[in-house]
Design a protein around this motif. Sequence first.
Motif: not given
Length: 429
Positions: A106-111
């Motif tokens: 999993t990668t995330a940006q401002r989740s």
Amino acid sequence: MSRHADSFHLFVSCPGGVETLLGEELQRIFEHASPKLRLEVLRGGVALKGDAETVMQINLESRLAQRVLVELIEGGYRHEDDIYALARKISWEDWITPANTIRVDTTAQRSPLRSLNFATLRVKDAICDVLRDATGERPSVDTRSPDLPVVLHLGEERAAIYVDTSGEPLFKRGWRVDKGDAPLKETLAAAMLAAAGWRGTADAGGALHDPCCGSGTIPIEAAQIACGIAPGIQRRFAFERQRPFAAHRVRWAELTQAARARVHAPAVPIYASDVAFRMVDFARRNAERAGVADYIQFNGGDALERPAPKLPEGMPGTIMMNPPYGERIEVRGKAAAQRAPTGSEQRDADDEFFPRLSSHWKRSYTENPAGWSAWLLCPDMKLPNKMRLKESRRFPMWNGPIECRLFRFDLVKGSARAPKPAADVDDGQ
């Protein structure tokens, strides 16, 4: 709903700063394709549409890509249960059987989600539940070498789920065994050469010389380019174990056979040296595994002392190097030996190395009538001042977590000439 299995929405990822170069490379790979390739350069990579053969060709031929991802679905979310519901819409039985293995990253940006690990687990549960409903069995998890690597990307409001068709990242070409300190990734070496316009011909960069070659990444990449060797020819890919590509095994064999058939001797000489003879041995052994040892002239010696290689008449030369710098590796050789003793007025070893290097270049690399250009990757934005040279170009790149610039210097006798106007103005100084 999930995409049709043989008409893919692709995202080809790459290191930051390399996106435009990757787009240009993909256009070259598919320059004879019909219909013409349509792509979109985005942050972190390039988006395009393609079929199974497109996926196979990019994995085999791209020197700049990190991974080739197939987008299966995307949609809005607020909770982990939304992620599970999204993943359950995918026909996972079209991709693997229960005998295959999976892994979810999993990668995330401002989740807004509190736990990315729980989101990862929900995708894994959805895959297992879909296969259990379809076949009565569940697949196993393999965190090291899964048949189906799955990537969940979480934005602020929307999520996307991808299948990774590459498996191991594409910078792993299959030839590197001997490693030195802080080895340069093959994809970054290829990006440096691409930024310089070096194509392994007399009119596209000419001869190549790396006087700080380490374990040989830059000269080996250069030699493979000059020989027409596909970067993925020596490795395996995850797509070879995924169901949508099973019907294309004959075509995959044809693509790899054609890639091997086009290999040829280089049109330009390639030189590499390092102050550490141990590293030269490493580089030579890596070159042997990469199939290019016969086309690289390896030498030991300090970059501050080794004379310029003698080139064929009328051939220009390109110096391409990832020099030592404090965040990555200590300076060795003459600059380190002559640094001042400890004290308030001592200069750092790299402050000794770079001005000595430029002085050596002015003495040894300005006699070739066709000229030499030098390209250095360095995180120090004030490098031209230390070199006492005026750069003619600077190109933003990242060496892992280190923000760098690839500087170009044109080596001429006397004082540095004024730089030519360039369209790629770097606003990130």
